[in-house]
Design a protein around this motif. Structure first.
Motif, PDB file in Angstrom:
ATOM      1  N   THR A 177       0.803  -1.229   0.000  1.00 27.69           N
ATOM      2  CA  THR A 177       0.000   0.000   0.000  1.00 27.69           C
ATOM      3  C   THR A 177       0.834   1.276   0.000  1.00 27.69           C
ATOM      4  O   THR A 177       0.282   2.352  -0.179  1.00 27.69           O
ATOM      5  CB  THR A 177      -0.944   0.017   1.223  1.00 27.69           C
ATOM      6  N   ARG A 233      -4.708   6.005  -5.115  1.00 30.68           N
ATOM      7  CA  ARG A 233      -5.407   6.097  -3.830  1.00 30.68           C
ATOM      8  C   ARG A 233      -6.806   5.479  -3.929  1.00 30.68           C
ATOM      9  O   ARG A 233      -7.232   4.739  -3.056  1.00 30.68           O
ATOM     10  CB  ARG A 233      -5.518   7.569  -3.418  1.00 30.68           C
ATOM     11  N   SER A 234      -7.501   5.777  -5.022  1.00 31.08           N
ATOM     12  CA  SER A 234      -8.871   5.238  -5.074  1.00 31.08           C
ATOM     13  C   SER A 234      -8.852   3.714  -5.253  1.00 31.08           C
ATOM     14  O   SER A 234      -9.694   3.009  -4.695  1.00 31.08           O
ATOM     15  CB  SER A 234      -9.712   5.991  -6.102  1.00 31.08           C
ATOM     16  N   ARG A 291      -8.034   2.285  -1.844  1.00 33.10           N
ATOM     17  CA  ARG A 291      -9.145   2.413  -0.881  1.00 33.10           C
ATOM     18  C   ARG A 291     -10.001   1.136  -0.881  1.00 33.10           C
ATOM     19  O   ARG A 291     -10.365   0.610   0.154  1.00 33.10           O
ATOM     20  CB  ARG A 291      -9.967   3.646  -1.277  1.00 33.10           C
ATOM     21  N   GLU A 292     -10.255   0.618  -2.066  1.00 33.14           N
ATOM     22  CA  GLU A 292     -11.030  -0.632  -2.182  1.00 33.14           C
ATOM     23  C   GLU A 292     -10.309  -1.768  -1.463  1.00 33.14           C
ATOM     24  O   GLU A 292     -10.929  -2.590  -0.782  1.00 33.14           O
ATOM     25  CB  GLU A 292     -11.188  -1.038  -3.665  1.00 33.14           C
ATOM     26  N   PHE A 304      -8.097  -1.534   1.026  1.00 32.69           N
ATOM     27  CA  PHE A 304      -8.152  -1.341   2.480  1.00 32.69           C
ATOM     28  C   PHE A 304      -9.493  -1.829   3.031  1.00 32.69           C
ATOM     29  O   PHE A 304      -9.555  -2.433   4.093  1.00 32.69           O
ATOM     30  CB  PHE A 304      -7.984   0.142   2.834  1.00 32.69           C
ATOM     31  N   LEU A 305     -10.553  -1.537   2.280  1.00 27.74           N
ATOM     32  CA  LEU A 305     -11.892  -1.890   2.784  1.00 27.74           C
ATOM     33  C   LEU A 305     -12.157  -3.393   2.722  1.00 27.74           C
ATOM     34  O   LEU A 305     -12.911  -3.923   3.529  1.00 27.74           O
ATOM     35  CB  LEU A 305     -12.968  -1.140   1.975  1.00 27.74           C
ATOM     36  N   ASN A 310      -0.583   5.070   5.160  1.00 28.68           N
ATOM     37  CA  ASN A 310      -1.109   3.779   4.704  1.00 28.68           C
ATOM     38  C   ASN A 310      -1.015   2.692   5.785  1.00 28.68           C
ATOM     39  O   ASN A 310      -1.867   1.807   5.853  1.00 28.68           O
ATOM     40  CB  ASN A 310      -0.406   3.319   3.420  1.00 28.68           C
ATOM     41  N   MET A 361      -4.109   3.133   7.954  1.00 28.56           N
ATOM     42  CA  MET A 361      -5.315   2.645   7.269  1.00 28.56           C
ATOM     43  C   MET A 361      -5.338   1.118   7.288  1.00 28.56           C
ATOM     44  O   MET A 361      -6.367   0.498   7.556  1.00 28.56           O
ATOM     45  CB  MET A 361      -5.308   3.094   5.799  1.00 28.56           C
TER      46      MET A 361
END
Ligand code: SF4
Length: 459
Positions: A130, A184-185, A188-189, A191-192, A219, A222
């Motif tokens: 990340t 980043r976008s 984000r997926e 990380f979730l 990161n 997160m």
């Protein structure tokens, strides 16, 4: 030719890239210089850093046990791994027990050293790096070329091409803000959806039992705040005795690394999140052997700032991948030559012995002396190739006989101008490949000195 020299020769063929890489790293080195000059007590800080580290390494068993005791009190599970294989097995078992299919990882040179990513991927676990630089090299199936700036070898157009291919960004759009937002976008997926987060450890504090992770992107935070499972991989040299000692290193680390006063995120983890699990895996992987060595133990003091790489004239011009070791540059060369001398026997010679690395090292590791010592040890222990040993033997024979040097010098100065170039510049003369022999002087230094003295006496 030696391994590193072959790789370096290939790298410098692209003159434009070599100069670009050199300039990029030198820019970081200059930022480090400016940042260090903002602190009047900089040299004292370096001395403190070196002393704290050396003290800790001298009592490593004591501090590791103190750390373990306090970490367990904080609810952290502590594991011990004697080598890379054991580290990977422990991490895999923790993930398997929790049925983890996707792991987000913040930058950790130790997991690179242990080759954790392929180990887990071969067992069906998806691993997402990340840290932006690490993610870029991961998408390209490459290894980091620098310990702080993993993708420093890449130009932004190359990153744009990779993102276009892997993340579907606009073709040819190499605007850094656009590319960073796209990464980043996508991240984000990840990380979730990840079920576990893995971090490295910059510092482990013995008297609190907590760990500290320094990042510029947030990161790590997160990655371990969303999933319930946090694994931290830690080399056993990462320990510092007290929380108060951390202030010395946080001031040294970011300034030495990229000329920043402090890393954007200095995150303290002192136990699992609510309802979660936290594990620390403490790894030896030959660190104990370093500790026992008289000449190389100081290499364990390294805080992985990368300053020695940014200043090294060889690293800057040959690129990180030319070292073929997980950590490149001066510190990588000494670590690699100690761990696997036969395999990495060319690295201590990838050095001008200028000492610039030692001068910038925030914890005063004697890098140039170590590399010089390695050269002797490699020879003594039979780890150099026969051709090199033969030429060294000839040189030793000559250098031990001053009269012979005088004689050869005299003859050489007389006959060299008449030897045809073809005989001097041939495939056996590697030195002459990129250099011209300078015009030969009429007298040797000794002769000139003697003549000068005689002239002085005549006056
Ligand atoms: S050896 Fe010193 S300069 Fe090099 S990475 Fe380690 S701490 Fe930084």
């Amino acid at each position: 030719m030696a391994k590193h020299a072959i790789n370096a020769a290939a790298y410098v063929k692209n003159d434009e890239r070599m100069h670009w890489h050199d300039k990029a790293l030198w820019f970081v080195r200059e930022k480090r210089d400016k940042a260090s000059k903002t602190i009047p007590e900089w040299e004292e800080l370096r001395t403190f850093g070196a002393l704290i580290k050396s003290h800790t390494m001298n009592k490593l068993d004591y501090y590791l046990e103190e750390f373990e005791k306090n970490a367990i009190k904080n609810g952290i599970k502590v594991h011990w791994a004697k080598d890379a294989q054991e580290h990977n097995e422990i991490v895999y078992k923790i993930l398997k027990d929790k049925n983890v299919k996707k792991l987000v990882k913040s930058k950790s040179m130790l997991t690179e050293e242990c080759h954790l990513n392929p180990y887990l991927e071969n067992r069906g676990i998806e691993v997402i790096d990340t840290d932006l630089g690490e993610r870029i090299v991961q998408l390209r199936n490459e290894t980091p070329s620098h310990i702080v700036l993993p993708a420093i070898h890449l130009k932004r157009q190359e990153v744009a091409d990779t993102f276009h291919e892997k993340l579907g960004t606009e073709k040819g759009n190499d605007d850094p803000t656009y590319l960073t937002r796209a990464a980043r976008s996508a991240l984000r997926e990840d990380f979730l959806s990840a079920e576990a987060g893995l971090t490295g450890v910059n510092f482990a504090i013995a008297n609190t039992g907590g760990i500290v992770v320094c990042t510029n992107e947030g990161n790590a935070d997160m990655g371990v705040s969303l999933p319930k499972l946090h694994i931290a991989s830690m080399g056993m040299e990462k320990i510092i005795p007290r929380l108060i000692d951390l202030s010395v290193f946080t001031r040294l680390l970011a300034r030495s690394a990229i000329g920043q006063p402090i890393t954007s995120y200095t995150s303290h983890f002192h136990g699992p999140i609510d309802g979660g699990d936290m594990h620390v895996v403490i790894v030896d992987n030959k660190r104990a052997e370093f500790l026992a060595s008289k000449d190389y133990a100081k290499a364990l003091n390294c805080i992985r700032c990368g300053a020695c790489m940014n200043t090294c004239p060889i690293y800057r011009r040959s690129g990180g991948h030319s070292y073929e070791y997980v950590i490149p540059g001066p510190i990588g060369s000494t670590l690699a030559a100690f761990k696997e001398p036969k395999k990495h026997n060319s690295l201590p010679f990838a050095c001008t012995l200028c000492g610039s690395c030692t001068n910038v090292c925030p914890v005063k590791i004697d890098l140039d002396s170590q590399l010089y010592k390695h050269r002797q040890d490699l020879g003594k222990n039979g780890h150099l190739d026969k051709k090199k040993m033969f030429s060294m033997k000839i040189m030793t024979y000559v250098f031990e006989r001053p009269k012979l040097i005088d004689f050869l010098g005299k003859v050489g100065r007389k006959i060299m101008p008449y030897i045809p170039n073809k005989l001097i510049y041939n495939k056996f003369n590697i030195w002459g490949k990129t250099r011209d022999i300078p015009e030969l002087p009429q007298y040797s230094f000794k002769e000139l000195y003697k003549k000068m003295k005689e002239d002085e006496n005549d006056k």
